[in-house]
Design a protein around this motif. Sequence first.
Motif, PDB file in Angstrom:
ATOM      1  N   GLU A 173      -7.612 -43.228  65.374  1.00 22.42           N
ATOM      2  CA  GLU A 173      -8.507 -43.972  66.264  1.00 22.42           C
ATOM      3  C   GLU A 173      -9.170 -45.157  65.577  1.00 22.42           C
ATOM      4  OE1 GLU A 173     -11.133 -41.092  64.089  1.00 22.42           O
ATOM      5  OE2 GLU A 173      -9.118 -41.081  64.956  1.00 22.42           O
ATOM      6  N   LYS A 211     -13.914 -44.703  70.914  1.00 28.06           N
ATOM      7  CA  LYS A 211     -12.879 -43.970  71.636  1.00 28.06           C
ATOM      8  C   LYS A 211     -13.487 -43.161  72.769  1.00 28.06           C
ATOM      9  CE  LYS A 211      -9.059 -40.701  71.047  1.00 28.06           C
ATOM     10  NZ  LYS A 211      -9.456 -39.848  72.169  1.00 28.06           N
ATOM     11  N   HIS A 231      -7.060 -40.303  60.959  1.00 25.55           N
ATOM     12  CA  HIS A 231      -7.957 -41.000  61.891  1.00 25.55           C
ATOM     13  C   HIS A 231      -7.244 -42.174  62.556  1.00 25.55           C
ATOM     14  CE1 HIS A 231     -11.517 -38.708  60.814  1.00 25.55           C
ATOM     15  NE2 HIS A 231     -11.169 -38.841  59.548  1.00 25.55           N
ATOM     16  N   ASP A 287     -12.657 -43.651  76.642  1.00 28.76           N
ATOM     17  CA  ASP A 287     -12.165 -42.530  77.446  1.00 28.76           C
ATOM     18  C   ASP A 287     -13.032 -42.329  78.682  1.00 28.76           C
ATOM     19  OD1 ASP A 287     -10.149 -42.115  75.661  1.00 28.76           O
ATOM     20  OD2 ASP A 287     -11.065 -40.401  74.650  1.00 28.76           O
TER      21      ASP A 287
END
Length: 220
Positions: free
Chosen positions: A117, A175, A115, A179
Amino acid sequence: MTEILMPKATAVWLVDNTSLTFEQIADFCGLHPLEVRGIADGEVARDIRGADPIANGQLAREELDAAQADPAYRMKVQKSRHAELLKPVKKAPRYTPVSRRQDRPDAIAWFLRNHPEVQDSQIARLLGTTKATIDQVRNRTHWNAANIKPVDPVTLGLATQLELDAVVRKAADKKAKDDARRGVVEPDGPTLRAAGEIDPGQDDQPDIEPAFEDETYSDD
């Protein structure tokens, strides 16, 4: 700008009860205009009940009237009288038993591999470690780097499954939001999953290769 309480619930109310633009609502609630558009289209926050920012003291009627009269106007948040009551209590640093502190680098390596992120600050808070230690594991400069193997923190007893899932889900949501702001489109196929959705027996990625195997390390 002061953050408001229940931003999505407030956005729902403003969409349903005012003529504000998506940009004005997004600016006031701290959301992305696309999120506000999703609320208006019924694609986001469908099960969230609207919260009146005027009734809970976060917005003055004069501010709302001025914003509805001028699409370029940006409303100012006023401190809610309920803010102090609803303000979360800061938790004390997590205590990790001495017998399990040696396992933290393994848990850090698991986060870095599975992970990436998740932010270092989240890992540090969950495991009761420091950003310096996380950097050492990431850069393989930790004194015990040759023996570090990725193991999930639940197995090591450093966190509960609920705590781990919450951290992973929060990082994945952030995230996705980042994005969306950058216009990045996720490819079709598997996406980020919470730890509880991962088969504990499935391990299709190689372990982190030990670094400097022939060297001898000494404690700091």
